[in-house]
Design an enzyme around this catalytic site. Structure first.
Site, PDB file in Angstrom:
ATOM      1  CG  HIS A   1      51.761  39.005  41.921  1.00  0.00           C
ATOM      2  ND1 HIS A   1      51.723  40.367  41.701  1.00  0.00           N
ATOM      3  CD2 HIS A   1      50.749  38.746  42.781  1.00  0.00           C
ATOM      4  CE1 HIS A   1      50.755  40.907  42.402  1.00  0.00           C
ATOM      5  NE2 HIS A   1      50.133  39.945  43.068  1.00  0.00           N
TER       6      HIS A   1
ATOM      7  CG  HIS B   1      44.340  42.873  41.459  1.00  0.00           C
ATOM      8  ND1 HIS B   1      44.200  44.208  41.792  1.00  0.00           N
ATOM      9  CD2 HIS B   1      44.933  42.273  42.526  1.00  0.00           C
ATOM     10  CE1 HIS B   1      44.672  44.409  43.006  1.00  0.00           C
ATOM     11  NE2 HIS B   1      45.133  43.261  43.478  1.00  0.00           N
TER      12      HIS B   1
END
Length: 291
Positions: free
Chosen positions: A40, A82
Site C-alpha cells: 500500500h 495521497h
C-alpha cells in the site's frame, strides 16, 4: 487448505501449467497461488509512502504489486501523493509558509519537486521527493513491478482519467502484457472508474468501497473488482461479489484494505478475498502462508 485453494490446485494440475504464467492479475505477489499481497503506497510501513523509496523497499522484500495515488499539479503535471494537501507528508509549511492550505493543485510541479517528502517519516529518508507519475512508472518498469493505480480526488481534476491513461500509454503500460496482468486502475469515485472503463475497456478496474449487494450488478458493468475496507467485508459479501461477472466476463474479485495485522489478514483470507492491500506486506504474507 481452504476449499478455494484446493480447487485452484486441481485446476492447475488439470491444465498442466503453473499459476505464475496464467494470464491473470491475481497471482500472488510472492509467487503464491493464494492471493495477491499489495504494498500500500509502496511498503509504507517501512519507507515514506508513495515515494520511489517505498516501491524500492517493496521490491527488495519480494513484492511485485504496489498501490499508489495520483493527483495533478497547478501546471497540469501528474504526481504521486495521497492527500489533497502537501503538509502531512512534506516540508511545504517550511518552504512555503504563506501558501496555506497547501493544496497539491495550487503548486507547480517544480515547486513540489523542491519538497522533502521523507524527513517527516524518518530522518534517514531526508531529501526523498514527491515523484511525478512518469518517474514512478519508470521505476516500476525498472523493478518489474505491477500497479494498482488510484485516481485520487478526481472531482478536483477534470479530465484526469484521460490524462493518466495517456501517460500510461506513453510509458508502455497499456500494451497487452501490462493489461493482462500488471495494471489495475481504481477510485472511490464510481464515475471515475466508469470513465476509465469507457475510455479503455481493456483495462482492469476496481471500485473502492462496499456498495450494497443490491447494487453490485450495476457496478459489474464497469468494475472488475470491488476493493473494500476490510472492516466492512464479510464472507457473505465476498461471495456475493464472486457470484457476478465483471465487464471482461470473468468473476468479479475482492481486495481488502488496509490490512496491517496478522489476525486481520487471516480473517479476510477466510472470507475468500482475492487480494490484500497492506502497509506491511511481509506481515500479511506470513499470516496467510500459515493460515
Amino acid at each position: 487448505m481452504h476449499a478455494r485453494v484446493a480447487v485452484t490446485a486441481t485446476a492447475i494440475a488439470f491444465f498442466g501449467i503453473g499459476i505464475a504464467i496464467l494470464p491473470t492479475p491475481h497471482a500472488g505477489a510472492d509467487g503464491s497461488d493464494r492471493l495477491v499481497v499489495v504494498a500500500h503506497r509502496g511498503a509504507s510501513g517501512y519507507a515514506p509512502e508513495n515515494t520511489l523509496a517505498a516501491i524500492d523497499r517493496a521490491a527488495a522484500m519480494g513484492f511485485g504489486w504496489v498501490e499508489n495515488d495520483v493527483q495533478r499539479t497547478k501546471d497540469g503535471r501528474l504526481v504521486v501523493i495521497h492527500d489533497a494537501t502537501l503538509d502531512r507528508t512534506t516540508d511545504v509549511k517550511k518552504l512555503f509558509p504563506h501558501r496555506a492550505p497547501w493544496r497539491v493543485k495550487d503548486f507547480t510541479a517544480k515547486e513540489i519537486a523542491r519538497l522533502d517528502a521523507g524527513s517527516w517519516y524518518d530522518h534517514r529518508y531526508a531529501g526523498v521527493r514527491v515523484p511525478t507519475l512518469k518517474q514512478y512508472m519508470e521505476r516500476l518498469s525498472h523493478n518489474h513491478q505491477s500497479l494498482i493505480l488510484e485516481i485520487k480526488n478526481p472531482e478536483l481534476y477534470p479530465g484526469i482519467e484521460r490524462q493518466t491513461l495517456a501517460l500510461l500509454d506513453k510509458e508502455g503500460w497499456l500494451d497487452s502484457g501490462h493489461l493482462r496482468n500488471r495494471l489495475i486502475v481504481q477510485s472511490f469515485s464510481a464515475a471515475s472508474v466508469r470513465t476509465v472503463h469507457d475510455l479503455r475497456p481493456a483495462i482492469s478496474t476496481a471500485y473502492l468501497g462496499t456498495p450494497p449487494v443490491s447494487e453490485l450488478q450495476a457496478y459489474s458493468r464497469f468494475a472488475d473488482q470491488i476493493n473494500g475496507e476490510y472492516t466492512k467485508l464479510s464472507l457473505g459479501y465476498v461471495s456475493a461479489v464472486h457470484a457476478l461477472k465483471g465487464p471482461h466476463d470473468k468473476p468479479m474479485r475482492v481486495f481488502a484494505w488496509t490490512v496491517n495485522k496478522a489476525d486481520e489478514a487471516r480473517r479476510v483470507d477466510d472470507f475468500g478475498v482475492d487480494g490484500v492491500i497492506t502497509n506491511v506486506p511481509d506481515v500479511v504474507r506470513r499470516a496467510v502462508t500459515a493460515n
